[in-house]
Scaffold this motif. Structure first.
Motif, PDB file in Angstrom:
ATOM      1  N   THR A 127      -3.499   9.555 -11.475  1.00  0.00           N
ATOM      2  CA  THR A 127      -2.609  10.610 -10.991  1.00  0.00           C
ATOM      3  C   THR A 127      -1.753  10.197  -9.786  1.00  0.00           C
ATOM      4  OG1 THR A 127      -4.172  12.261 -11.787  1.00  0.00           O
ATOM      5  CG2 THR A 127      -2.495  13.012 -10.264  1.00  0.00           C
ATOM      6  N   PRO A 128      -2.327   9.670  -8.707  1.00  0.00           N
ATOM      7  CA  PRO A 128      -1.484   9.314  -7.549  1.00  0.00           C
ATOM      8  C   PRO A 128      -0.433   8.258  -7.882  1.00  0.00           C
ATOM      9  CG  PRO A 128      -3.805   9.307  -6.952  1.00  0.00           C
ATOM     10  CD  PRO A 128      -3.742   9.387  -8.440  1.00  0.00           C
ATOM     11  N   TYR A 132       3.545   8.880  -7.359  1.00  0.00           N
ATOM     12  CA  TYR A 132       4.311   8.003  -6.464  1.00  0.00           C
ATOM     13  C   TYR A 132       5.465   7.320  -7.196  1.00  0.00           C
ATOM     14  CZ  TYR A 132       5.403   3.917  -3.592  1.00  0.00           C
ATOM     15  OH  TYR A 132       6.053   2.949  -2.872  1.00  0.00           O
ATOM     16  N   LYS A 138       5.861   9.723  -2.157  1.00  0.00           N
ATOM     17  CA  LYS A 138       4.765   8.988  -1.544  1.00  0.00           C
ATOM     18  C   LYS A 138       3.802   9.921  -0.826  1.00  0.00           C
ATOM     19  CE  LYS A 138       3.765   5.225   1.686  1.00  0.00           C
ATOM     20  NZ  LYS A 138       4.334   4.164   2.559  1.00  0.00           N
ATOM     21  N   SER A 141       1.698  11.864  -3.236  1.00  0.00           N
ATOM     22  CA  SER A 141       0.739  11.012  -3.950  1.00  0.00           C
ATOM     23  C   SER A 141      -0.487  10.748  -3.072  1.00  0.00           C
ATOM     24  CB  SER A 141       1.395   9.692  -4.359  1.00  0.00           C
ATOM     25  OG  SER A 141       1.728   8.906  -3.245  1.00  0.00           O
ATOM     26  N   ILE A 142      -0.272  10.597  -1.767  1.00  0.00           N
ATOM     27  CA  ILE A 142      -1.388  10.377  -0.848  1.00  0.00           C
ATOM     28  C   ILE A 142      -2.240  11.641  -0.725  1.00  0.00           C
ATOM     29  CG2 ILE A 142      -1.996   9.904   1.563  1.00  0.00           C
ATOM     30  CD1 ILE A 142       0.469   8.071   1.689  1.00  0.00           C
ATOM     31  N   SER A 144      -2.529  13.912  -3.076  1.00  0.00           N
ATOM     32  CA  SER A 144      -3.233  14.005  -4.354  1.00  0.00           C
ATOM     33  C   SER A 144      -4.458  13.103  -4.366  1.00  0.00           C
ATOM     34  CB  SER A 144      -2.292  13.616  -5.500  1.00  0.00           C
ATOM     35  OG  SER A 144      -2.990  13.480  -6.716  1.00  0.00           O
ATOM     36  N   ALA A 145      -4.297  11.862  -3.905  1.00  0.00           N
ATOM     37  CA  ALA A 145      -5.420  10.917  -3.868  1.00  0.00           C
ATOM     38  C   ALA A 145      -6.528  11.430  -2.952  1.00  0.00           C
ATOM     39  CB  ALA A 145      -4.934   9.547  -3.403  1.00  0.00           C
ATOM     40  N   ASN A 378      -8.839   5.799  -6.113  1.00  0.00           N
ATOM     41  CA  ASN A 378      -8.003   6.572  -5.194  1.00  0.00           C
ATOM     42  C   ASN A 378      -8.013   5.998  -3.787  1.00  0.00           C
ATOM     43  OD1 ASN A 378      -6.870   9.195  -6.509  1.00  0.00           O
ATOM     44  ND2 ASN A 378      -8.926   8.995  -7.349  1.00  0.00           N
ATOM     45  N   ILE A 382      -4.702   4.580  -1.632  1.00  0.00           N
ATOM     46  CA  ILE A 382      -4.356   4.949  -0.260  1.00  0.00           C
ATOM     47  C   ILE A 382      -4.266   3.712   0.628  1.00  0.00           C
ATOM     48  CG2 ILE A 382      -5.195   6.143   1.808  1.00  0.00           C
ATOM     49  CD1 ILE A 382      -6.252   8.344   0.009  1.00  0.00           C
ATOM     50  N   ASN A 433      -2.272  18.509 -10.929  1.00  0.00           N
ATOM     51  CA  ASN A 433      -1.962  17.589 -12.022  1.00  0.00           C
ATOM     52  C   ASN A 433      -1.102  18.203 -13.117  1.00  0.00           C
ATOM     53  OD1 ASN A 433      -2.552  14.848 -13.231  1.00  0.00           O
ATOM     54  ND2 ASN A 433      -3.266  16.162 -14.880  1.00  0.00           N
ATOM     55  N   THR A 436       2.454  18.247 -12.180  1.00  0.00           N
ATOM     56  CA  THR A 436       2.980  16.881 -12.148  1.00  0.00           C
ATOM     57  C   THR A 436       3.319  16.362 -13.538  1.00  0.00           C
ATOM     58  OG1 THR A 436       1.733  16.352 -10.139  1.00  0.00           O
ATOM     59  CG2 THR A 436       2.458  14.502 -11.483  1.00  0.00           C
TER      60      THR A 436
END
Length: 514
Positions: A127-128, A132, A138, A141-142, A144-145, A378, A382, A433, A436
């Motif tokens: 997912t991340p 991203y 970006k 995405s961070i 999400s992670a 994940n 990161i 998700n 996304t």
């Protein structure tokens, strides 16, 4: 704490999320032209494609890891809980969610493959990565992670450990704390061996445990074959509000069927994208098809077998969360005991008790070790985004210890609190998700049309994002640069594919535009 979690769940798991899962599954089913049906043969054959790439794992290993994650307490206790709150009709809505979820799973897994990366010599995706690279966000995405690390590394391990501890205590009178410590020790041995060891354990353990459980279920159902039509009728009529006993439970049946169906199959949550991102295939759609098949195994085989055993034996209660009991066939029993009681009724109490203890231990243990891999992926993402070298090593060790600690925590705490926390985690992941993959669906559908085009030409599909106009698929761009003409496609074939793509790949509509 339970009151706070329940309060949050009312908003996160509102009807909006339930119908969002159903609507998205329907959208993707239509957009892919019923991919879960028309490419069913490919799902089977792709399982056995060989992988000679040391950086990745095979499609079958990725499937085994994913099934190890999916086949767990959700298939046994989750099904029982859905029946206890929503009646037999909840099983029908689990089927609906499973069928539609196969298309959703195809989309998210294909995206995971398109936007995967190679980090420290291993393939990573999830997912991340597609947030991203696909959305170019970006910061999101961070976030999400981070959410995934919290849910997968802190919240979810508790319910698997709790189920094992309660079952072992009931069968062998072993204290939950002892079980939790033993689980943590077993997990530490495996997770410190890396993804290859996890994949190897899953590859051998998951098929064995799934086949053993299904074999027992089938044997029991054969002995009560005459009852199956009546049970199937009960499920369908209850789901459509045609059964007088369960009248008025339609809304609850839909909500519980979708909620437990999503928790069991994980379609749309993004949690099954990480194993698939680690696999080595020649085209992203291939792994998407393999993982869509896993939904069938999870929902239509394991969950259905569990539900039929419970219903045929009558070892269940139906007590809506806000209302009086509708069915009390098993007075005072928690859903955790329904399946065990069903097997005990059909064979013997001793066999049922021990068999379920062993089954749940294996199911939940494989789920726990795959949770570690997802969390680790994940963390790797990161670290890559924030350029964390030295500090990253400490974060990884702390996270591993934290996950093992949550296993012990889950083993010794109440099941009610644990399930409420788990539902909260599922809901959080769902909102992030699903939105996304809706935004990125055009990319996945373009890859699918490319796959279909190459199959129609008799080729073994290979992926070139440049031809398709897909940006930021840097792994595949680098692969194409190193090997402009894949071994599976001739120079002439590549030219034909490029031409056909331009001629036949019409612009894919955005789901939000209609």
């Amino acid at each position: 704490m339970l009151e706070i979690v329940n309060f949050l769940n009312k908003y996160i798991w509102s009807n909006a999320l339930v119908f969002l899962f159903l609507a998205v599954g329907l959208i993707f089913t239509l957009r892919t032209k019923f991919i879960q049906v028309r490419r069913f043969k490919d799902m089977i054959t792709l399982l056995f494609e060989k992988n000679n790439d040391n950086a990745g794992i095979s499609s079958f290993q990725a499937l085994a890891m994913s099934l190890g994650s999916r086949i767990g307490t959700g298939n046994i206790v989750g099904v029982a809980t859905a029946i206890s709150l929503g009646g037999p009709g909840a099983v029908f809505w689990m089927w609906v969610m499973g069928f539609l979820g196969a298309a959703t799973s195809f989309i998210e897994i294909t995206l995971s493959q398109i936007f995967k990366s190679k980090i420290d010599g291993e393939y990573r995706g999830g997912t991340p990565f597609y947030i991203y690279k696909g959305l170019n966000l970006k910061w999101f995405s961070i976030i999400s992670a981070t959410i995934l690390i919290i849910v997968i590394g802190i919240l979810w391990p508790t319910v698997q450990a709790n189920t094992i501890a309660l079952t072992v205590q009931d069968s062998f009178n072993i204290p939950p704390l002892a079980t939790g410590l033993l689980l943590a020790a077993f997990m530490a041995i495996i997770i410190y061996g890396g993804v290859k060891r996890i994949a190897t354990v899953s590859e051998y353990l998951v098929p064995f445990m799934a086949l053993a459980y299904v074999a027992i279920c089938i044997a029991l159902l054969v002995l009560n074959f005459s009852e199956i039509p009546a049970m199937l009728s009960l499920i369908v009529t209850s789901a459509l509000n045609l059964n007088a006993t369960f009248a008025g439970l339609l809304g609850t049946a839909i909500a519980m069927g979708v909620q437990r169906g999503v928790f069991s199959s994980a379609a749309g949550l993004g949690t099954e994208t990480f194993e698939s991102g680690a696999s080595s295939v020649s085209h992203p759609a291939k792994q998407g098809l393999v993982q869509a098949f896993s939904i069938y195994i999870d929902t239509f085989v394991i969950c259905t077998a569990t539900a039929l055993m419970i219903l045929i034996t009558g070892m269940y209660n139906v007590v809506p969360s806000a209302g009086e009991a509708i069915v009390t066939n098993f007075p005072g029993a928690d859903p955790e005991l329904y399946t065990q009681a069903a097997i005990s009724t059909l064979i013997s109490p001793t066999f049922g008790q021990y068999f379920m203890s062993i089954s749940l231990f294996l199911f939940c243990f494989t789920t726990l070790i795959t949770y570690f891999y997802k969390m680790d992926t994940n963390i790797a993402f990161i670290k890559e985004m924030l350029n964390m070298d030295k500090a990253g090593k400490y974060i990884t060790h702390v996270a591993r210890i934290g996950l093992l600690g949550m296993v012990v925590f889950g083993a010794v705490n109440s099941a009610t609190l644990i399930w409420a926390i788990t539902d909260l985690g599922v809901g959080l992941l769902g909102w992030v998700n699903v939105i996304t993959i809706l935004l990125l669906s055009k990319t996945a559908l373009t890859a699918l049309k490319d796959y279909d085009t190459q199959k129609s030409l008799g080729l073994n599909p290979s992926f070139n994002p440049i031809i398709l106009g897909i940006k930021n698929a840097d792994f595949w761009e680098d692969l194409e640069a190193r090997s402009p003409i894949p071994k599976t496609v001739s120079s002439k074939g590549r030219t034909v594919v490029a031409k056909k793509v331009k001629e036949r790949l019409l612009p894919v509509p955005n789901p939000f535009s209609e």
